[in-house]
Design a protein around this motif. Structure first.
Motif, PDB file in Angstrom:
ATOM      1  N   VAL A 119       0.837  -1.210   0.000  1.00  0.00           N
ATOM      2  CA  VAL A 119       0.000   0.000   0.000  1.00  0.00           C
ATOM      3  C   VAL A 119       0.868   1.255   0.000  1.00  0.00           C
ATOM      4  O   VAL A 119       0.611   2.208  -0.746  1.00  0.00           O
ATOM      5  CB  VAL A 119      -0.969  -0.018   1.197  1.00  0.00           C
ATOM      6  N   LEU A 120       1.919   1.263   0.826  1.00  0.00           N
ATOM      7  CA  LEU A 120       2.813   2.426   0.843  1.00  0.00           C
ATOM      8  C   LEU A 120       3.531   2.599  -0.490  1.00  0.00           C
ATOM      9  O   LEU A 120       3.747   3.729  -0.940  1.00  0.00           O
ATOM     10  CB  LEU A 120       3.826   2.300   1.980  1.00  0.00           C
ATOM     11  N   ALA A 121       3.902   1.503  -1.125  1.00  0.00           N
ATOM     12  CA  ALA A 121       4.556   1.595  -2.426  1.00  0.00           C
ATOM     13  C   ALA A 121       3.614   2.192  -3.467  1.00  0.00           C
ATOM     14  O   ALA A 121       4.034   2.972  -4.326  1.00  0.00           O
ATOM     15  CB  ALA A 121       5.042   0.220  -2.873  1.00  0.00           C
ATOM     16  N   LEU A 122       2.332   1.838  -3.386  1.00  0.00           N
ATOM     17  CA  LEU A 122       1.369   2.405  -4.334  1.00  0.00           C
ATOM     18  C   LEU A 122       1.062   3.868  -4.047  1.00  0.00           C
ATOM     19  O   LEU A 122       0.995   4.683  -4.962  1.00  0.00           O
ATOM     20  CB  LEU A 122       0.063   1.609  -4.299  1.00  0.00           C
ATOM     21  N   LEU A 123       0.882   4.191  -2.766  1.00  0.00           N
ATOM     22  CA  LEU A 123       0.479   5.558  -2.420  1.00  0.00           C
ATOM     23  C   LEU A 123       1.608   6.571  -2.553  1.00  0.00           C
ATOM     24  O   LEU A 123       1.352   7.740  -2.836  1.00  0.00           O
ATOM     25  CB  LEU A 123      -0.083   5.585  -1.000  1.00  0.00           C
ATOM     26  N   THR A 124       2.833   6.142  -2.326  1.00  0.00           N
ATOM     27  CA  THR A 124       3.955   7.084  -2.344  1.00  0.00           C
ATOM     28  C   THR A 124       4.783   6.980  -3.616  1.00  0.00           C
ATOM     29  O   THR A 124       5.873   7.529  -3.684  1.00  0.00           O
ATOM     30  CB  THR A 124       4.871   6.861  -1.130  1.00  0.00           C
ATOM     31  N   ALA A 150       4.412   8.359  -6.495  1.00  0.00           N
ATOM     32  CA  ALA A 150       4.609   9.639  -7.170  1.00  0.00           C
ATOM     33  C   ALA A 150       5.517  10.584  -6.387  1.00  0.00           C
ATOM     34  O   ALA A 150       6.201  11.412  -6.974  1.00  0.00           O
ATOM     35  CB  ALA A 150       3.263  10.308  -7.414  1.00  0.00           C
ATOM     36  N   THR A 151       5.548  10.457  -5.060  1.00  0.00           N
ATOM     37  CA  THR A 151       6.351  11.382  -4.267  1.00  0.00           C
ATOM     38  C   THR A 151       7.675  10.779  -3.822  1.00  0.00           C
ATOM     39  O   THR A 151       8.727  11.390  -3.982  1.00  0.00           O
ATOM     40  CB  THR A 151       5.572  11.832  -3.023  1.00  0.00           C
ATOM     41  N   LEU A 152       7.627   9.588  -3.262  1.00  0.00           N
ATOM     42  CA  LEU A 152       8.841   8.965  -2.741  1.00  0.00           C
ATOM     43  C   LEU A 152       9.694   8.369  -3.848  1.00  0.00           C
ATOM     44  O   LEU A 152      10.918   8.334  -3.738  1.00  0.00           O
ATOM     45  CB  LEU A 152       8.467   7.891  -1.717  1.00  0.00           C
ATOM     46  N   GLY A 153       9.065   7.902  -4.921  1.00  0.00           N
ATOM     47  CA  GLY A 153       9.792   7.285  -6.024  1.00  0.00           C
ATOM     48  C   GLY A 153      10.836   8.187  -6.648  1.00  0.00           C
ATOM     49  O   GLY A 153      12.013   7.817  -6.748  1.00  0.00           O
ATOM     50  N   PRO A 154      10.473   9.393  -7.095  1.00  0.00           N
ATOM     51  CA  PRO A 154      11.477  10.281  -7.695  1.00  0.00           C
ATOM     52  C   PRO A 154      12.571  10.704  -6.704  1.00  0.00           C
ATOM     53  O   PRO A 154      13.738  10.840  -7.077  1.00  0.00           O
ATOM     54  CB  PRO A 154      10.661  11.501  -8.138  1.00  0.00           C
ATOM     55  N   TRP A 155      12.211  10.872  -5.445  1.00  0.00           N
ATOM     56  CA  TRP A 155      13.204  11.248  -4.441  1.00  0.00           C
ATOM     57  C   TRP A 155      14.248  10.146  -4.257  1.00  0.00           C
ATOM     58  O   TRP A 155      15.446  10.407  -4.248  1.00  0.00           O
ATOM     59  CB  TRP A 155      12.499  11.556  -3.118  1.00  0.00           C
ATOM     60  N   CYS A 156      13.789   8.908  -4.115  1.00  0.00           N
ATOM     61  CA  CYS A 156      14.720   7.781  -3.975  1.00  0.00           C
ATOM     62  C   CYS A 156      15.487   7.551  -5.263  1.00  0.00           C
ATOM     63  O   CYS A 156      16.658   7.165  -5.232  1.00  0.00           O
ATOM     64  CB  CYS A 156      13.976   6.514  -3.582  1.00  0.00           C
TER      65      CYS A 156
END
Length: 80
Positions: free
Chosen positions: A26-31, A33-39
């Protein structure tokens, strides 16, 4: 009776691990757009590579739960 206690422990542990797996998913799906580009910037990955690593980790974790927790619990259920 010890076999049934081990089976119960394995099943409860599997349940807790599946809840952790669900939380990760769930966290992978919800984040995404935000956490993906940062990481991706932090580790020099593309967005596709980040998603593949995340999905691969989820698959490996699920396989580990099945092989190390559910399979022995099934064997103990059949044996006992």
């Amino acid at each position: 009776m010890a076999a049934m206690a081990w089976r119960d422990l394995l099943l409860w542990t599997a349940l807790v691990n599946y809840l952790l797996l669900l939380t990760w998913f769930v966290l992978a799906l919800l984040t995404r757009a935000t956490l993906g580009p940062w990481c991706a910037r932090l580790f020099g990955l593309t967005q596709a590579q980040y998603n593949q690593i995340n999905f691969g980790g989820i698959v490996l974790y699920k396989l580990a739960i099945v092989f190390f927790l559910l399979s022995p619990a099934i064997v103990l259920s059949v044996k006992g």
